[in-house]
Motif scaffolding. Structure first.
Motif, PDB file in Angstrom:
ATOM      1  N   LEU A  58       0.826  -1.211   0.000  1.00 28.72           N
ATOM      2  CA  LEU A  58       0.000   0.000   0.000  1.00 28.72           C
ATOM      3  C   LEU A  58       0.857   1.256   0.000  1.00 28.72           C
ATOM      4  O   LEU A  58       0.426   2.317  -0.476  1.00 28.72           O
ATOM      5  N   ALA A  59       2.057   1.143   0.535  1.00 25.84           N
ATOM      6  CA  ALA A  59       2.990   2.270   0.603  1.00 25.84           C
ATOM      7  C   ALA A  59       4.327   1.856   0.008  1.00 25.84           C
ATOM      8  O   ALA A  59       4.763   0.717   0.205  1.00 25.84           O
ATOM      9  N   PRO A  60       4.997   2.738  -0.713  1.00 23.33           N
ATOM     10  CA  PRO A  60       6.329   2.389  -1.229  1.00 23.33           C
ATOM     11  C   PRO A  60       7.342   2.318  -0.099  1.00 23.33           C
ATOM     12  O   PRO A  60       7.188   2.973   0.944  1.00 23.33           O
ATOM     13  N   HIS A  61       8.376   1.502  -0.285  1.00 24.79           N
ATOM     14  CA  HIS A  61       9.458   1.457   0.693  1.00 24.79           C
ATOM     15  C   HIS A  61      10.207   2.780   0.704  1.00 24.79           C
ATOM     16  O   HIS A  61      10.441   3.395  -0.347  1.00 24.79           O
ATOM     17  N   VAL A  62      10.583   3.232   1.898  1.00 26.99           N
ATOM     18  CA  VAL A  62      11.368   4.458   2.063  1.00 26.99           C
ATOM     19  C   VAL A  62      12.519   4.161   3.011  1.00 26.99           C
ATOM     20  O   VAL A  62      12.477   3.202   3.792  1.00 26.99           O
ATOM     21  N   ASP A  63      13.569   4.981   2.935  1.00 22.07           N
ATOM     22  CA  ASP A  63      14.740   4.757   3.777  1.00 22.07           C
ATOM     23  C   ASP A  63      14.410   4.906   5.258  1.00 22.07           C
ATOM     24  O   ASP A  63      14.933   4.174   6.097  1.00 22.07           O
ATOM     25  N   ASP A  64      13.541   5.864   5.584  1.00 24.85           N
ATOM     26  CA  ASP A  64      13.145   6.092   6.977  1.00 24.85           C
ATOM     27  C   ASP A  64      11.758   5.495   7.193  1.00 24.85           C
ATOM     28  O   ASP A  64      10.761   6.043   6.697  1.00 24.85           O
ATOM     29  N   PRO A  65      11.640   4.372   7.916  1.00 24.51           N
ATOM     30  CA  PRO A  65      10.336   3.727   8.097  1.00 24.51           C
ATOM     31  C   PRO A  65       9.285   4.627   8.732  1.00 24.51           C
ATOM     32  O   PRO A  65       8.081   4.423   8.512  1.00 24.51           O
ATOM     33  N   THR A  66       9.714   5.634   9.492  1.00 21.72           N
ATOM     34  CA  THR A  66       8.756   6.514  10.162  1.00 21.72           C
ATOM     35  C   THR A  66       8.087   7.486   9.186  1.00 21.72           C
ATOM     36  O   THR A  66       7.094   8.123   9.534  1.00 21.72           O
ATOM     37  N   SER A  67       8.612   7.608   7.979  1.00 27.20           N
ATOM     38  CA  SER A  67       8.037   8.532   7.004  1.00 27.20           C
ATOM     39  C   SER A  67       7.177   7.835   5.959  1.00 27.20           C
ATOM     40  O   SER A  67       6.705   8.469   5.009  1.00 27.20           O
ATOM     41  N   ALA A  68       6.951   6.539   6.098  1.00 25.30           N
ATOM     42  CA  ALA A  68       6.162   5.795   5.116  1.00 25.30           C
ATOM     43  C   ALA A  68       4.717   6.285   5.094  1.00 25.30           C
ATOM     44  O   ALA A  68       4.123   6.577   6.131  1.00 25.30           O
ATOM     45  N   ALA A  69       4.152   6.360   3.896  1.00 24.11           N
ATOM     46  CA  ALA A  69       2.760   6.787   3.732  1.00 24.11           C
ATOM     47  C   ALA A  69       2.150   6.063   2.543  1.00 24.11           C
ATOM     48  O   ALA A  69       2.846   5.739   1.568  1.00 24.11           O
ATOM     49  N   MET A  70       0.844   5.815   2.616  1.00 22.57           N
ATOM     50  CA  MET A  70       0.158   5.159   1.507  1.00 22.57           C
ATOM     51  C   MET A  70       0.232   6.015   0.248  1.00 22.57           C
ATOM     52  O   MET A  70       0.272   7.246   0.313  1.00 22.57           O
ATOM     53  N   ARG A  71       0.225   5.341  -0.908  1.00 23.62           N
ATOM     54  CA  ARG A  71       0.175   6.046  -2.180  1.00 23.62           C
ATOM     55  C   ARG A  71      -1.102   6.875  -2.262  1.00 23.62           C
ATOM     56  O   ARG A  71      -2.145   6.519  -1.733  1.00 23.62           O
ATOM     57  N   SER A  72      -0.982   7.993  -2.946  1.00 23.22           N
ATOM     58  CA  SER A  72      -2.147   8.855  -3.147  1.00 23.22           C
ATOM     59  C   SER A  72      -3.266   8.074  -3.811  1.00 23.22           C
ATOM     60  O   SER A  72      -3.054   7.376  -4.796  1.00 23.22           O
ATOM     61  N   GLY A  73      -4.434   8.174  -3.269  1.00 21.27           N
ATOM     62  CA  GLY A  73      -5.590   7.484  -3.821  1.00 21.27           C
ATOM     63  C   GLY A  73      -5.942   6.190  -3.134  1.00 21.27           C
ATOM     64  O   GLY A  73      -7.096   5.731  -3.219  1.00 21.27           O
ATOM     65  N   ASN A  74      -4.981   5.571  -2.443  1.00 24.83           N
ATOM     66  CA  ASN A  74      -5.262   4.285  -1.807  1.00 24.83           C
ATOM     67  C   ASN A  74      -6.272   4.406  -0.673  1.00 24.83           C
ATOM     68  O   ASN A  74      -7.060   3.489  -0.430  1.00 24.83           O
ATOM     69  N   HIS A  75      -6.243   5.526   0.032  1.00 27.28           N
ATOM     70  CA  HIS A  75      -7.171   5.706   1.144  1.00 27.28           C
ATOM     71  C   HIS A  75      -8.613   5.666   0.641  1.00 27.28           C
ATOM     72  O   HIS A  75      -9.474   4.957   1.200  1.00 27.28           O
ATOM     73  N   LYS A  76      -8.886   6.391  -0.427  1.00 28.37           N
ATOM     74  CA  LYS A  76     -10.238   6.407  -0.979  1.00 28.37           C
ATOM     75  C   LYS A  76     -10.634   5.029  -1.533  1.00 28.37           C
ATOM     76  O   LYS A  76     -11.781   4.590  -1.375  1.00 28.37           O
ATOM     77  N   LEU A  77      -9.690   4.335  -2.173  1.00 24.32           N
ATOM     78  CA  LEU A  77      -9.981   3.001  -2.708  1.00 24.32           C
ATOM     79  C   LEU A  77     -10.311   2.018  -1.582  1.00 24.32           C
ATOM     80  O   LEU A  77     -11.253   1.218  -1.703  1.00 24.32           O
ATOM     81  N   LEU A  78      -9.557   2.076  -0.485  1.00 23.53           N
ATOM     82  CA  LEU A  78      -9.835   1.189   0.639  1.00 23.53           C
ATOM     83  C   LEU A  78     -11.186   1.512   1.270  1.00 23.53           C
ATOM     84  O   LEU A  78     -11.918   0.604   1.698  1.00 23.53           O
ATOM     85  N   GLU A  79     -11.530   2.782   1.343  1.00 24.52           N
ATOM     86  CA  GLU A  79     -12.845   3.159   1.866  1.00 24.52           C
ATOM     87  C   GLU A  79     -13.968   2.577   0.997  1.00 24.52           C
ATOM     88  O   GLU A  79     -14.973   2.065   1.524  1.00 24.52           O
TER      89      GLU A  79
END
Length: 289
Positions: A58-79
């Motif tokens: 749902l979210a791309p891998h990032v170097d800092d795990p604390t900054s991970a966020a879902m891709r734009s649009g995924n929140h609405k799709l999951l809803e």
């Protein structure tokens, strides 16, 4: 792949533990969409149980795990999926449950954190406070032992812990050496009965309590709690997601994110392709059930 009901998932789980299946290359979903659709259309299930990993899915891998966020649009799709009568949605992640909830933040879906050790119903740990104490003590020892290695991040997740080494220079600090060093610290800090389990993932070494529980067991429990018959679909990218694919392999559909060998039935290229699949499920997938 086979059609499934809740009972068939439980039954196959008990009878297919050995020999362990061998991971193999999986076909690209974009080239086998007709086969994927056929699996849904020929299922005798009433609903689709959609299980998802978070990081790398749902979210791309990032170097800092604390900054991970879902891709734009995924929140609405999951809803949309969570509100649809043909779908049940669950996110099963290695992240701490509270952290996972805050990053997904969608009502009406199921959550399991710490590889299923934290669940929104019927959690498997009998003595979580004792485990938290052990994890805290071991994390303190690891912080001292690994202090000289630049780039190591130690994440205390309450009942598990993660040692991230994505930013570590590999020269002299290969993953195998880090694993051996961490294993030695765990052995010194715990008794045989309470020794933490070590597992590996993408640039991470996980410390877990010594119980037989994983994402596959969490997925199975969620399915068993369903009141309608379901066909499970699980999407994930990490080695820890193979436990969930061992469930869907005999009674559902597994989709691996990436190119590694896997127990999943299909693969997609990355989180962007996962978003495309979620949109397809919203627009078309319900018509296949």
């Amino acid at each position: 792949m086979t059609n499934s009901t809740n009972d068939s998932v439980a039954d196959t789980a008990q009878t297919n533990r050995s020999p362990a299946p061998t991971p193999t290359p999986a076909p690209l979903l974009c080239k086998r969409k007709d086969r994927f659709r056929h699996c849904l259309e020929t299922s005798d299930a009433e609903r689709l149980f959609l299980g998802l990993d978070f990081d790398g899915t749902l979210a791309p891998h990032v170097d800092d795990p604390t900054s991970a966020a879902m891709r734009s649009g995924n929140h609405k799709l999951l809803e949309r999926l969570a509100a649809h009568p043909k779908f049940t949605v669950a996110v099963i992640s290695g992240r701490e449950l509270a952290d996972l909830r805050s990053r997904v933040d969608v009502d009406g879906i199921r959550y399991a954190g710490n590889h299923g050790l934290e669940m929104d119903t019927n959690p498997p740990l009998e003595s979580p406070d004792s485990v938290r104490s052990t994890i805290g003590r071991v994390c303190g020892m690891l912080e001292r032992e690994l202090a000289s290695i630049d780039g190591v991040q130690i994440e205390n997740k309450g009942i598990t812990a993660s040692v991230h080494y994505r930013d570590v220079e590999t020269d002299g600090h290969e993953p195998e050496q880090l694993y051996q060093l961490i294993d030695a610290v765990v052995s010194d800090a715990t008794t045989d009965d309470g020794k933490l389990r070590l597992t590996t993932g993408h640039d991470v070494i996980e410390l877990r309590p010594p119980i037989d529980w994983d994402k596959g067991r969490a997925l199975r429990q969620f399915i068993d709690e369903e009141t309608a018959s379901v066909i499970p679909l699980f999407i994930g990218d990490d080695t820890t997601d193979e436990d969930a694919f061992s469930v869907t392999r005999t009674a559902g559909i597994g989709i691996h994110v990436g190119t590694a060998e896997t127990l999943a039935d299909f693969q997609v290229s990355g989180p962007a392709a996962v978003s495309e699949l979620l949109e397809w499920l919203c627009e078309t997938g319900s018509e296949c059930l």
